[in-house]
Design an enzyme around this catalytic site. Structure first.
Site, PDB file in Angstrom:
ATOM      1  CB  CYS A 271      -0.936   4.126   0.755  1.00  0.00           C
ATOM      2  SG  CYS A 271      -1.632   2.588   1.361  1.00  0.00           S
ATOM      3  CG  HIS A 272       1.088  -1.657  -2.005  1.00  0.00           C
ATOM      4  ND1 HIS A 272       2.449  -1.841  -1.951  1.00  0.00           N
ATOM      5  CD2 HIS A 272       0.643  -2.442  -3.017  1.00  0.00           C
ATOM      6  CE1 HIS A 272       2.798  -2.706  -2.873  1.00  0.00           C
ATOM      7  NE2 HIS A 272       1.731  -3.079  -3.529  1.00  0.00           N
ATOM      8  CB  THR A 273      -4.593   1.441  -0.934  1.00  0.00           C
ATOM      9  OG1 THR A 273      -4.317   0.494   0.105  1.00  0.00           O
ATOM     10  CG2 THR A 273      -6.045   1.334  -1.334  1.00  0.00           C
TER      11      THR A 273
ATOM     12  CG  HIS B 186      -5.364   6.851   0.850  1.00  0.00           C
ATOM     13  ND1 HIS B 186      -4.739   6.331  -0.258  1.00  0.00           N
ATOM     14  CD2 HIS B 186      -5.094   6.013   1.868  1.00  0.00           C
ATOM     15  CE1 HIS B 186      -4.125   5.207   0.083  1.00  0.00           C
ATOM     16  NE2 HIS B 186      -4.310   4.996   1.370  1.00  0.00           N
ATOM     17  CD  GLU B 187       0.240   7.000   4.019  1.00  0.00           C
ATOM     18  OE1 GLU B 187      -0.013   5.873   4.462  1.00  0.00           O
ATOM     19  OE2 GLU B 187       1.267   7.237   3.372  1.00  0.00           O
TER      20      GLU B 187
ATOM     21  CB  CYS C  14     -20.910  11.262  10.394  1.00  0.00           C
ATOM     22  SG  CYS C  14     -21.996   9.882  10.842  1.00  0.00           S
TER      23      CYS C  14
ATOM     24  CB  CYS D 174     -24.096   6.982  10.393  1.00  0.00           C
ATOM     25  SG  CYS D 174     -22.499   6.159  10.603  1.00  0.00           S
TER      26      CYS D 174
ATOM     27  CB  CYS E 264     -20.642   6.950  13.905  1.00  0.00           C
ATOM     28  SG  CYS E 264     -19.510   7.371  12.559  1.00  0.00           S
TER      29      CYS E 264
ATOM     30  CB  CYS F  36     -18.250   6.759   9.096  1.00  0.00           C
ATOM     31  SG  CYS F  36     -19.406   8.129   8.891  1.00  0.00           S
TER      32      CYS F  36
ATOM     33  NE  ARG G 171     -16.650   2.555   1.511  1.00  0.00           N
ATOM     34  CZ  ARG G 171     -16.446   2.385   0.209  1.00  0.00           C
ATOM     35  NH1 ARG G 171     -17.012   3.239  -0.649  1.00  0.00           N
ATOM     36  NH2 ARG G 171     -15.713   1.413  -0.246  1.00  0.00           N
TER      37      ARG G 171
ATOM     38  CB  CYS H  19      -3.220   5.412   5.051  1.00  0.00           C
ATOM     39  SG  CYS H  19      -3.738   3.721   4.617  1.00  0.00           S
TER      40      CYS H  19
ATOM     41  NE  ARG I  18       2.817   4.681   3.422  1.00  0.00           N
ATOM     42  CZ  ARG I  18       2.321   3.464   3.144  1.00  0.00           C
ATOM     43  NH1 ARG I  18       3.046   2.560   2.535  1.00  0.00           N
ATOM     44  NH2 ARG I  18       1.068   3.163   3.459  1.00  0.00           N
TER      45      ARG I  18
HETATM   46  P1  NAD Z   1       4.166  -2.907   1.097  1.00  0.00           P
HETATM   47  O1  NAD Z   1       4.218  -3.299  -0.318  1.00  0.00           O
HETATM   48  O2  NAD Z   1       5.063  -1.827   1.567  1.00  0.00           O
HETATM   49  O3  NAD Z   1       4.459  -4.193   2.004  1.00  0.00           O
HETATM   50  C1  NAD Z   1       4.070  -5.490   1.650  1.00  0.00           C
HETATM   51  C2  NAD Z   1       5.118  -6.467   2.167  1.00  0.00           C
HETATM   52  O4  NAD Z   1       4.633  -7.790   1.904  1.00  0.00           O
HETATM   53  C3  NAD Z   1       6.478  -6.355   1.466  1.00  0.00           C
HETATM   54  O5  NAD Z   1       7.514  -6.295   2.419  1.00  0.00           O
HETATM   55  C4  NAD Z   1       6.563  -7.630   0.635  1.00  0.00           C
HETATM   56  O6  NAD Z   1       7.898  -8.112   0.488  1.00  0.00           O
HETATM   57  C5  NAD Z   1       5.713  -8.584   1.455  1.00  0.00           C
HETATM   58  N1  NAD Z   1       5.165  -9.713   0.699  1.00  0.00           N
HETATM   59  C6  NAD Z   1       4.708  -9.721  -0.569  1.00  0.00           C
HETATM   60  N2  NAD Z   1       4.303 -10.965  -0.920  1.00  0.00           N
HETATM   61  C7  NAD Z   1       4.496 -11.739   0.163  1.00  0.00           C
HETATM   62  C8  NAD Z   1       4.263 -13.111   0.427  1.00  0.00           C
HETATM   63  N3  NAD Z   1       3.755 -13.915  -0.497  1.00  0.00           N
HETATM   64  N4  NAD Z   1       4.585 -13.588   1.656  1.00  0.00           N
HETATM   65  C9  NAD Z   1       5.116 -12.776   2.595  1.00  0.00           C
HETATM   66  N5  NAD Z   1       5.357 -11.453   2.397  1.00  0.00           N
HETATM   67  C10 NAD Z   1       5.049 -10.955   1.198  1.00  0.00           C
HETATM   68  O7  NAD Z   1       2.637  -2.533   1.410  1.00  0.00           O
HETATM   69  P2  NAD Z   1       1.961  -1.723   2.610  1.00  0.00           P
HETATM   70  O8  NAD Z   1       1.872  -0.283   2.260  1.00  0.00           O
HETATM   71  O9  NAD Z   1       2.582  -2.106   3.900  1.00  0.00           O
HETATM   72  O10 NAD Z   1       0.478  -2.306   2.524  1.00  0.00           O
HETATM   73  C11 NAD Z   1       0.230  -3.675   2.752  1.00  0.00           C
HETATM   74  C12 NAD Z   1      -1.169  -4.047   2.291  1.00  0.00           C
HETATM   75  O11 NAD Z   1      -2.139  -3.430   3.126  1.00  0.00           O
HETATM   76  C13 NAD Z   1      -1.519  -3.620   0.866  1.00  0.00           C
HETATM   77  O12 NAD Z   1      -2.326  -4.644   0.302  1.00  0.00           O
HETATM   78  C14 NAD Z   1      -2.346  -2.371   1.080  1.00  0.00           C
HETATM   79  O13 NAD Z   1      -3.204  -2.123  -0.018  1.00  0.00           O
HETATM   80  C15 NAD Z   1      -3.099  -2.742   2.324  1.00  0.00           C
HETATM   81  N6  NAD Z   1      -3.606  -1.655   3.160  1.00  0.00           N
HETATM   82  C16 NAD Z   1      -4.796  -1.867   3.780  1.00  0.00           C
HETATM   83  C17 NAD Z   1      -5.321  -0.923   4.652  1.00  0.00           C
HETATM   84  C18 NAD Z   1      -6.604  -1.154   5.374  1.00  0.00           C
HETATM   85  O14 NAD Z   1      -7.125  -0.220   5.963  1.00  0.00           O
HETATM   86  N7  NAD Z   1      -7.137  -2.356   5.398  1.00  0.00           N
HETATM   87  C19 NAD Z   1      -4.611   0.268   4.846  1.00  0.00           C
HETATM   88  C20 NAD Z   1      -3.379   0.444   4.214  1.00  0.00           C
HETATM   89  C21 NAD Z   1      -2.895  -0.519   3.377  1.00  0.00           C
HETATM   90  N1  AHE Z   2     -12.407  -0.455  -3.044  1.00  0.00           N
HETATM   91  C1  AHE Z   2     -11.824  -1.753  -2.898  1.00  0.00           C
HETATM   92  C2  AHE Z   2     -11.273  -2.041  -1.543  1.00  0.00           C
HETATM   93  C3  AHE Z   2     -10.247  -1.058  -1.074  1.00  0.00           C
HETATM   94  C4  AHE Z   2     -10.149  -1.145   0.424  1.00  0.00           C
HETATM   95  O1  AHE Z   2     -10.395  -2.188   1.022  1.00  0.00           O
HETATM   96  N2  AHE Z   2      -9.802  -0.057   1.057  1.00  0.00           N
HETATM   97  C5  AHE Z   2      -9.613  -0.046   2.481  1.00  0.00           C
HETATM   98  C6  AHE Z   2      -8.594   0.937   2.820  1.00  0.00           C
HETATM   99  S1  AHE Z   2      -7.030   0.591   2.138  1.00  0.00           S
HETATM  100  C7  AHE Z   2      -6.138   1.937   2.621  1.00  0.00           C
HETATM  101  O2  AHE Z   2      -4.900   1.891   2.104  1.00  0.00           O
HETATM  102  C8  AHE Z   2     -10.888   0.403   3.192  1.00  0.00           C
HETATM  103  O3  AHE Z   2     -10.955   1.368   3.911  1.00  0.00           O
HETATM  104  N3  AHE Z   2     -11.920  -0.333   3.046  1.00  0.00           N
HETATM  105  C9  AHE Z   2     -13.181  -0.056   3.662  1.00  0.00           C
HETATM  106  C10 AHE Z   2     -14.051   0.765   2.754  1.00  0.00           C
HETATM  107  O4  AHE Z   2     -15.154   1.115   3.174  1.00  0.00           O
HETATM  108  O5  AHE Z   2     -13.622   1.039   1.635  1.00  0.00           O
HETATM  109  C11 AHE Z   2     -12.784  -2.847  -3.337  1.00  0.00           C
HETATM  110  O6  AHE Z   2     -12.352  -3.999  -3.334  1.00  0.00           O
HETATM  111  O7  AHE Z   2     -13.910  -2.516  -3.706  1.00  0.00           O
HETATM  112 ZN    ZN Z   3      -3.475   3.422   2.383  1.00  0.00          ZN
END
Ligand code: NAD
Ligand code: AHE
Ligand code: ZN
Length: 382
Positions: free
Chosen positions: A45-47, A67-68, A97, A100, A103, A111, A115, A174, A377
């Protein structure tokens, strides 16, 4: 092997910004409340890339990322009753859990139980289960799926049917769940309503999954905004109705902004917008593209340390709402089974996201492919 450490291969990140190194690591015995899993497959994953780059304020090294993942329970520690040896499980970076304050609130999937230690890269008792070359390695997101064997808290994994192939269900750990859940759980009051208009910024695994959720909820318009034109075909394949490239002079004309363009396309703005890029300027555009009075923007993308969002407060005074979610608002142990069933019944696309495959030895290539633009992916066979 129960009761004994296991030596296996893992992709170790010794320091930020460097390639991962495949090492022999010693994976300790699961302690009370812990589960040792043989990881069969993991997504990338991108993260993971974000943390490995050194931009995550919580990132620390040396660490085993990932994490996936999905695999089979190899052994369990004292007191574990929710899973048993031989069970097929998906790792959960957002644990559940069920006891908490979080939850029990009924308001969030976050949760609180582990954390603090998860964020520090250690197990709930404050120690690591990974050793390599005489050093302790840190865990990541409570899962560390880039190891052939990993140890997680029992609340950080969920049993799923063994009929579901783990080289697919790993992605429910994820990306797919995050985007789909954001659309059907986190948006609005229990998900996007039928007929709503939606804009998705960023069509990676997460954004395409938001589209999938918006289609399931019968959204009337699903506009995708991406700087990469090759994402147009991907977006339409998942059910988007429109595609806009914000850097194209024909899509967004002189004097227009991406937000003004979207507002014009939708008679005043969108009901829901989603940031799936992690870019704070995009987050602002997504908020400002929302309809006055009720439009809601959901932040999913993860922004680097030091980055902050901004907009005129007037945007919120006039009824737009800004929120975000982790793991799509999905409660992993309660709701993962339903997602796996949906996949098995053909109601949830998963296979379609897999564009690349690697063995553990090719994991660095998976990260290079991720930045190429045509990888949705990559699934790594451990
Ligand atoms: P990815 O890199 O596969 O997809 C990102 C897309 O955004 C790409 O298609 C890219 O071309 C596009 N992009 C980049 N800059 C742009 C812009 N300025 N305007 C429009 N489009 C633009 O990434 P992903 O795996 O799909 O993840 C996306 C984001 O979500 C990442 O930041 C990742 O860390 C985050 N994420 C968050 C959670 C969560 O739980 N909140 C979970 C998973 C991933
Ligand atoms: N640790 C980072 C933030 C990272 C983050 O926001 N992680 C998401 C999941 S991304 C999955 O690909 C998340 O779950 N956030 C909630 C949590 O509790 O971490 C920072 O900026 O400190
Ligand atoms: Zn992820």
């Amino acid at each position: 092997t129960a009761g004994k450490p296991i030596t296996c291969k893992a992709a170790v990140a010794w320091e930020a910004g460097k390639d991962l190194v495949i090492e022999d690591v010693e994976v300790g015995v699961p302690q009370a409340g812990e589960v040792r899993i043989k990881i069969d497959y993991t997504g990338v994953c991108h993260t993971d890339a974000y943390m490995l780059s050194g931009k995550d304020p919580e990132g620390a090294f040396p660490v085993i990322a990932g994490h996936e993942g999905a695999g089979i329970v190899e052994s369990v520690g004292e007191g574990v009753t929710s899973v048993a040896v031989g069970d097929t499980v998906v790792a959960l970076y957002t644990p559940e859990c069920k006891e908490c304050k979080f939850c029990k609130s009924g308001k969030t999937n976050l949760c609180g139980k582990i954390r603090a230690t998860q964020g520090k890269g250690v197990m709930p008792d404050g120690t690591s289960r990974f050793k390599c070359k005489g050093k302790d390695l840190l865990h990541f997101m409570g899962t560390s799926t880039f190891s052939q064997y990993t140890v997680v808290a029992d609340i950080s994994c969920v049993k799923v049917t063994d009929k579901a192939p783990t080289d697919r269900t790993c992605l429910l750990g994820c990306g797919i769940t995050t985007g789909y859940g954001a659309a059907v759980i986190s948006a609005g009051n229990g998900g996007i309503e039928e007929g709503a208009t939606v804009a998705v910024f960023g069509a990676g695994c997460v954004g395409l999954s938001v589209i999938q959720g918006a289609v399931a909820r019968k959204a009337s318009k699903i506009i995708v905004v991406d700087v990469n034109d090759s994402k147009k075909e991907w977006s339409f394949k998942f059910g988007a109705t429109d595609f806009v490239n914000p850097t194209s002079k024909t899509d967004v004309k002189e004097g227009e902004t991406i937000q003004s363009k979207l507002v014009e396309m939708t008679d005043g703005g969108l009901d829901y917008t989603f940031d799936c890029t992690g870019n704070v300027n995009v987050m602002r555009s997504a908020l400002e593209a929302c309809h006055k009075g009720w439009g809601e923007s959901i932040i999913i993308g993860v922004a680097a340390a030091g980055q902050e969002i901004s907009t005129r407060p007037f945007q919120l005074v006039t009824g737009r709402r800004w929120k975000g979610c982790a793991f799509g608002g999905v409660k992993g142990r309660t709701q993962m089974g339903g997602l796996v069933d949906d996949y098995m019944n053909g109601k949830l696309k998963v296979d379609e996201f897999i564009t690349h495959r690697q063995n553990l030895g090719g994991i660095n290539q998976a990260f290079h492919d991720m930045h190429d633009g045509d990888c949705i992916r990559c699934v790594v066979d451990m």
